[in-house]
Design a protein around this motif. Structure first.
Motif, PDB file in Angstrom:
ATOM      1  N   VAL A   1       0.841  -1.198   0.000  1.00 58.02           N
ATOM      2  CA  VAL A   1       0.000   0.000   0.000  1.00 58.02           C
ATOM      3  C   VAL A   1       0.878   1.250   0.000  1.00 58.02           C
ATOM      4  O   VAL A   1       0.641   2.199  -0.761  1.00 58.02           O
ATOM      5  CB  VAL A   1      -0.942   0.004   1.220  1.00 58.02           C
ATOM      6  N   ALA A   2       1.918   1.247   0.848  1.00 55.03           N
ATOM      7  CA  ALA A   2       2.821   2.400   0.912  1.00 55.03           C
ATOM      8  C   ALA A   2       3.520   2.617  -0.422  1.00 55.03           C
ATOM      9  O   ALA A   2       3.666   3.759  -0.882  1.00 55.03           O
ATOM     10  CB  ALA A   2       3.854   2.195   2.022  1.00 55.03           C
ATOM     11  N   ARG A   3       3.953   1.538  -1.057  1.00 51.70           N
ATOM     12  CA  ARG A   3       4.605   1.656  -2.370  1.00 51.70           C
ATOM     13  C   ARG A   3       3.638   2.237  -3.400  1.00 51.70           C
ATOM     14  O   ARG A   3       4.022   3.082  -4.220  1.00 51.70           O
ATOM     15  CB  ARG A   3       5.095   0.287  -2.843  1.00 51.70           C
ATOM     16  N   ALA A   4       2.383   1.822  -3.355  1.00 48.79           N
ATOM     17  CA  ALA A   4       1.390   2.339  -4.297  1.00 48.79           C
ATOM     18  C   ALA A   4       1.164   3.835  -4.106  1.00 48.79           C
ATOM     19  O   ALA A   4       0.812   4.546  -5.048  1.00 48.79           O
ATOM     20  CB  ALA A   4       0.076   1.589  -4.123  1.00 48.79           C
ATOM     21  N   LEU A   5       1.377   4.312  -2.892  1.00 52.32           N
ATOM     22  CA  LEU A   5       1.160   5.728  -2.592  1.00 52.32           C
ATOM     23  C   LEU A   5       2.402   6.584  -2.807  1.00 52.32           C
ATOM     24  O   LEU A   5       2.336   7.813  -2.732  1.00 52.32           O
ATOM     25  CB  LEU A   5       0.700   5.889  -1.147  1.00 52.32           C
ATOM     26  N   ALA A   6       3.542   5.940  -3.061  1.00 51.25           N
ATOM     27  CA  ALA A   6       4.830   6.649  -3.078  1.00 51.25           C
ATOM     28  C   ALA A   6       4.840   7.848  -4.017  1.00 51.25           C
ATOM     29  O   ALA A   6       5.320   8.927  -3.671  1.00 51.25           O
ATOM     30  CB  ALA A   6       5.959   5.689  -3.440  1.00 51.25           C
ATOM     31  N   ALA A   7       4.321   7.672  -5.214  1.00 52.10           N
ATOM     32  CA  ALA A   7       4.377   8.738  -6.217  1.00 52.10           C
ATOM     33  C   ALA A   7       3.160   9.665  -6.164  1.00 52.10           C
ATOM     34  O   ALA A   7       2.894  10.402  -7.111  1.00 52.10           O
ATOM     35  CB  ALA A   7       4.508   8.136  -7.613  1.00 52.10           C
ATOM     36  N   SER A   8       2.420   9.621  -5.038  1.00 53.21           N
ATOM     37  CA  SER A   8       1.241  10.473  -4.843  1.00 53.21           C
ATOM     38  C   SER A   8       0.230  10.350  -5.981  1.00 53.21           C
ATOM     39  O   SER A   8      -0.111  11.330  -6.659  1.00 53.21           O
ATOM     40  CB  SER A   8       1.665  11.940  -4.684  1.00 53.21           C
ATOM     41  N   PRO A   9      -0.283   9.134  -6.228  1.00 49.97           N
ATOM     42  CA  PRO A   9      -1.250   8.943  -7.312  1.00 49.97           C
ATOM     43  C   PRO A   9      -2.576   9.610  -6.989  1.00 49.97           C
ATOM     44  O   PRO A   9      -2.897   9.877  -5.827  1.00 49.97           O
ATOM     45  CB  PRO A   9      -1.413   7.413  -7.353  1.00 49.97           C
ATOM     46  N   ARG A  10      -3.352   9.872  -8.030  1.00 53.10           N
ATOM     47  CA  ARG A  10      -4.696  10.408  -7.822  1.00 53.10           C
ATOM     48  C   ARG A  10      -5.695   9.277  -7.594  1.00 53.10           C
ATOM     49  O   ARG A  10      -6.706   9.472  -6.918  1.00 53.10           O
ATOM     50  CB  ARG A  10      -5.118  11.227  -9.054  1.00 53.10           C
ATOM     51  N   LEU A  11      -5.415   8.101  -8.192  1.00 53.07           N
ATOM     52  CA  LEU A  11      -6.338   6.966  -8.097  1.00 53.07           C
ATOM     53  C   LEU A  11      -5.591   5.723  -7.641  1.00 53.07           C
ATOM     54  O   LEU A  11      -4.553   5.370  -8.209  1.00 53.07           O
ATOM     55  CB  LEU A  11      -7.000   6.700  -9.453  1.00 53.07           C
ATOM     56  N   LEU A  12      -6.129   5.058  -6.615  1.00 52.24           N
ATOM     57  CA  LEU A  12      -5.588   3.798  -6.130  1.00 52.24           C
ATOM     58  C   LEU A  12      -6.566   2.693  -6.512  1.00 52.24           C
ATOM     59  O   LEU A  12      -7.734   2.726  -6.133  1.00 52.24           O
ATOM     60  CB  LEU A  12      -5.404   3.845  -4.616  1.00 52.24           C
ATOM     61  N   VAL A  13      -6.083   1.717  -7.280  1.00 50.80           N
ATOM     62  CA  VAL A  13      -6.894   0.579  -7.705  1.00 50.80           C
ATOM     63  C   VAL A  13      -6.432  -0.645  -6.922  1.00 50.80           C
ATOM     64  O   VAL A  13      -5.256  -1.013  -6.978  1.00 50.80           O
ATOM     65  CB  VAL A  13      -6.743   0.330  -9.220  1.00 50.80           C
ATOM     66  N   ALA A  14      -7.340  -1.252  -6.181  1.00 45.70           N
ATOM     67  CA  ALA A  14      -6.973  -2.398  -5.335  1.00 45.70           C
ATOM     68  C   ALA A  14      -7.860  -3.589  -5.667  1.00 45.70           C
ATOM     69  O   ALA A  14      -9.086  -3.499  -5.600  1.00 45.70           O
ATOM     70  CB  ALA A  14      -7.107  -2.029  -3.861  1.00 45.70           C
ATOM     71  N   ASP A  15      -7.228  -4.702  -6.035  1.00 50.61           N
ATOM     72  CA  ASP A  15      -7.950  -5.910  -6.430  1.00 50.61           C
ATOM     73  C   ASP A  15      -7.875  -6.946  -5.308  1.00 50.61           C
ATOM     74  O   ASP A  15      -6.859  -7.601  -5.114  1.00 50.61           O
ATOM     75  CB  ASP A  15      -7.355  -6.483  -7.726  1.00 50.61           C
ATOM     76  N   GLU A  16      -8.956  -7.081  -4.562  1.00 53.75           N
ATOM     77  CA  GLU A  16      -9.039  -8.019  -3.433  1.00 53.75           C
ATOM     78  C   GLU A  16      -7.793  -7.900  -2.539  1.00 53.75           C
ATOM     79  O   GLU A  16      -7.087  -8.886  -2.306  1.00 53.75           O
ATOM     80  CB  GLU A  16      -9.174  -9.459  -3.955  1.00 53.75           C
ATOM     81  N   PRO A  17      -7.490  -6.730  -2.004  1.00 51.02           N
ATOM     82  CA  PRO A  17      -6.250  -6.528  -1.243  1.00 51.02           C
ATOM     83  C   PRO A  17      -6.157  -7.327   0.046  1.00 51.02           C
ATOM     84  O   PRO A  17      -5.071  -7.460   0.611  1.00 51.02           O
ATOM     85  CB  PRO A  17      -6.268  -5.021  -0.954  1.00 51.02           C
ATOM     86  N   THR A  18      -7.284  -7.877   0.526  1.00 50.51           N
ATOM     87  CA  THR A  18      -7.258  -8.675   1.752  1.00 50.51           C
ATOM     88  C   THR A  18      -7.484 -10.155   1.475  1.00 50.51           C
ATOM     89  O   THR A  18      -7.674 -10.939   2.395  1.00 50.51           O
ATOM     90  CB  THR A  18      -8.331  -8.178   2.735  1.00 50.51           C
ATOM     91  N   GLY A  19      -7.441 -10.533   0.198  1.00 47.02           N
ATOM     92  CA  GLY A  19      -7.790 -11.898  -0.197  1.00 47.02           C
ATOM     93  C   GLY A  19      -6.910 -12.976   0.394  1.00 47.02           C
ATOM     94  O   GLY A  19      -7.360 -14.117   0.587  1.00 47.02           O
ATOM     95  N   GLN A  20      -5.648 -12.669   0.699  1.00 49.72           N
ATOM     96  CA  GLN A  20      -4.729 -13.672   1.234  1.00 49.72           C
ATOM     97  C   GLN A  20      -4.462 -13.476   2.724  1.00 49.72           C
ATOM     98  O   GLN A  20      -3.538 -14.074   3.278  1.00 49.72           O
ATOM     99  CB  GLN A  20      -3.411 -13.644   0.457  1.00 49.72           C
ATOM    100  N   LEU A  21      -5.268 -12.669   3.365  1.00 52.02           N
ATOM    101  CA  LEU A  21      -5.031 -12.346   4.767  1.00 52.02           C
ATOM    102  C   LEU A  21      -6.132 -12.922   5.654  1.00 52.02           C
ATOM    103  O   LEU A  21      -7.269 -13.104   5.222  1.00 52.02           O
ATOM    104  CB  LEU A  21      -4.977 -10.826   4.944  1.00 52.02           C
ATOM    105  N   ASP A  22      -5.780 -13.184   6.923  1.00 55.21           N
ATOM    106  CA  ASP A  22      -6.783 -13.637   7.873  1.00 55.21           C
ATOM    107  C   ASP A  22      -7.726 -12.476   8.188  1.00 55.21           C
ATOM    108  O   ASP A  22      -7.405 -11.303   7.935  1.00 55.21           O
ATOM    109  CB  ASP A  22      -6.118 -14.157   9.153  1.00 55.21           C
ATOM    110  N   PRO A  23      -8.914 -12.769   8.730  1.00 52.19           N
ATOM    111  CA  PRO A  23      -9.917 -11.715   8.935  1.00 52.19           C
ATOM    112  C   PRO A  23      -9.419 -10.527   9.763  1.00 52.19           C
ATOM    113  O   PRO A  23      -9.714  -9.375   9.428  1.00 52.19           O
ATOM    114  CB  PRO A  23     -11.051 -12.452   9.649  1.00 52.19           C
ATOM    115  N   GLU A  24      -8.682 -10.779  10.841  1.00 50.14           N
ATOM    116  CA  GLU A  24      -8.218  -9.687  11.686  1.00 50.14           C
ATOM    117  C   GLU A  24      -7.235  -8.790  10.945  1.00 50.14           C
ATOM    118  O   GLU A  24      -7.342  -7.560  10.985  1.00 50.14           O
ATOM    119  CB  GLU A  24      -7.556 -10.244  12.951  1.00 50.14           C
ATOM    120  N   THR A  25      -6.278  -9.417  10.234  1.00 51.60           N
ATOM    121  CA  THR A  25      -5.302  -8.641   9.471  1.00 51.60           C
ATOM    122  C   THR A  25      -5.974  -7.927   8.310  1.00 51.60           C
ATOM    123  O   THR A  25      -5.644  -6.783   7.984  1.00 51.60           O
ATOM    124  CB  THR A  25      -4.181  -9.549   8.948  1.00 51.60           C
TER     125      THR A  25
END
Length: 221
Positions: A152-176
């Motif tokens: 997420v931090a890398r995606a924000l590095a260049a100060s984008p106007r639009l962040l596109v996220a495809d199932e960003p929690t798909g490989q994580l446990d519910p709490e994480t």
């Protein structure tokens, strides 16, 4: 920020044709987080790829931050992805031999950002995602949730106007996953970024400003 009008995208020919997107039309207002919701195979990833310039539709138009994406050549698409649009995927996509800080700094190196400015931005983002104490650790030394925070931090590095996220929690446990969803909500507010997030998680839907549902390539909401 995003305007999609009459977008169609099909794959295959004849009887084997799959109509992934069918006359999709919707808008995403600047500074908001929109959840794109649908079952597997509904067209979510195809739609994200079209919006982000990773794929071209067969018909229709996509405008991102005032730029008609569907008419751009390869140089224009590269510039769009470098300057306006960033991505977060469920597979993290970090470079194993680089530290967390170095991974975050990759887009800034590509943009030839001066060293002092790059280091300042990386430090700010490490703090934003709560990983300042893990700056020198490599991906293999981080948990899945920590790796996604780096992504997420890398995606924000260049100060984008639009962040596109495809199932960003798909490989994580519910709490994480909840932590990552809250982080995405937070960066929309703190960074002023617009986010389009594909998800099936009801918590993400609750955190979003708006929910767009997609089924059999058609959207509602």
């Amino acid at each position: 920020m995003v305007s999609v009008r009459g977008v169609r995208r099909s794959f295959g020919t004849g009887a084997a044709t799959v109509h992934a997107l069918q006359d999709v039309t919707f808008d995403v207002a600047a500074g908001t987080m929109v959840a794109l919701v649908g079952r597997s195979g509904s067209g979510k990833t195809t739609l994200l790829n079209v919006v982000g310039g990773l794929d071209k539709p067969d018909a229709g138009s996509v405008v991102v931050d005032g730029t008609e994406v569907t008419t751009l050549d390869e140089d224009g698409l590269s510039r769009l992805r470098r300057e306006s649009v960033s991505y977060v995927f469920q597979t993290f996509g970090l470079i194993p031999v680089l530290s967390a800080a170095e991974n975050i700094g990759v887009p800034l190196r590509m943009a030839r950002t001066p060293v002092a400015e790059r280091e300042r931005r990386v430090a700010l983002l490490l703090d934003l995602v709560g990983l300042s104490e893990h700056a020198e650790q490599r991906p293999g030394e981080l948990s899945g949730g920590q790796q996604q925070r780096v992504a997420v931090a890398r995606a924000l590095a260049a100060s984008p106007r639009l962040l596109v996220a495809d199932e960003p929690t798909g490989q994580l446990d519910p709490e994480t996953g909840l932590e990552i969803m809250a982080l995405l909500r937070g960066v929309v507010e703190s960074e002023g970024v617009t986010a389009l997030v594909a998800t099936h998680d009801p918590v993400m839907m609750a955190l979003a400003d708006r929910v767009v549902r997609i089924s059999d390539g058609r959207t509602t909401g």
